[in-house]
Design a protein around this motif. Structure first.
Motif, PDB file in Angstrom:
ATOM      1  N   UNK A  21      13.741 -11.873  20.823  1.00  0.00           N
ATOM      2  CA  UNK A  21      13.399 -10.489  21.153  1.00  0.00           C
ATOM      3  C   UNK A  21      14.501  -9.536  20.692  1.00  0.00           C
ATOM      4  N   UNK A  22      15.737  -9.916  20.948  1.00  0.00           N
ATOM      5  CA  UNK A  22      16.877  -9.070  20.584  1.00  0.00           C
ATOM      6  C   UNK A  22      16.978  -8.917  19.071  1.00  0.00           C
ATOM      7  N   UNK A  23      16.790 -10.014  18.343  1.00  0.00           N
ATOM      8  CA  UNK A  23      16.848  -9.958  16.885  1.00  0.00           C
ATOM      9  C   UNK A  23      15.730  -9.092  16.316  1.00  0.00           C
ATOM     10  N   UNK A  24      14.524  -9.253  16.842  1.00  0.00           N
ATOM     11  CA  UNK A  24      13.385  -8.505  16.327  1.00  0.00           C
ATOM     12  C   UNK A  24      13.466  -7.023  16.699  1.00  0.00           C
ATOM     13  N   UNK A  25      14.076  -6.720  17.825  1.00  0.00           N
ATOM     14  CA  UNK A  25      14.221  -5.326  18.253  1.00  0.00           C
ATOM     15  C   UNK A  25      15.069  -4.537  17.256  1.00  0.00           C
ATOM     16  N   UNK A  26      16.079  -5.196  16.689  1.00  0.00           N
ATOM     17  CA  UNK A  26      17.000  -4.525  15.770  1.00  0.00           C
ATOM     18  C   UNK A  26      16.680  -4.815  14.308  1.00  0.00           C
ATOM     19  N   UNK A  27      15.548  -5.459  14.043  1.00  0.00           N
ATOM     20  CA  UNK A  27      15.199  -5.842  12.671  1.00  0.00           C
ATOM     21  C   UNK A  27      14.605  -4.671  11.891  1.00  0.00           C
ATOM     22  N   UNK A  28      14.739  -4.737  10.605  1.00  0.00           N
ATOM     23  CA  UNK A  28      14.121  -3.777   9.688  1.00  0.00           C
ATOM     24  C   UNK A  28      13.172  -4.557   8.788  1.00  0.00           C
TER      25      UNK A  28
END
Length: 52
Positions: A21-28
């Motif tokens: 979730x954390x990785x996808x929240x900050x993903x582009x």
């Protein structure tokens, strides 16, 4: 968002889910075009095996 398959083998499911979730929240999102260099190398037999 559930963790990717196999991700919970290296950490508990709750931590795996929170991490994803954390990785996808900050993903582009980056959209590319053209041929895949990795696939071309795999098909040419340069040390990698293509997925079937």
């Amino acid at each position: 968002m559930p963790a990717p398959d196999g991700f919970d083998t290296i950490m508990p499911k709750t931590l795996a889910g929170a991490s994803t979730d954390r990785l996808m929240h900050h993903a582009h999102l980056v959209t590319t075009t053209g041929d895949s260099h990795r696939l071309a190398e795999a098909l040419a037999g340069k040390g990698v095996v293509p997925l079937n």
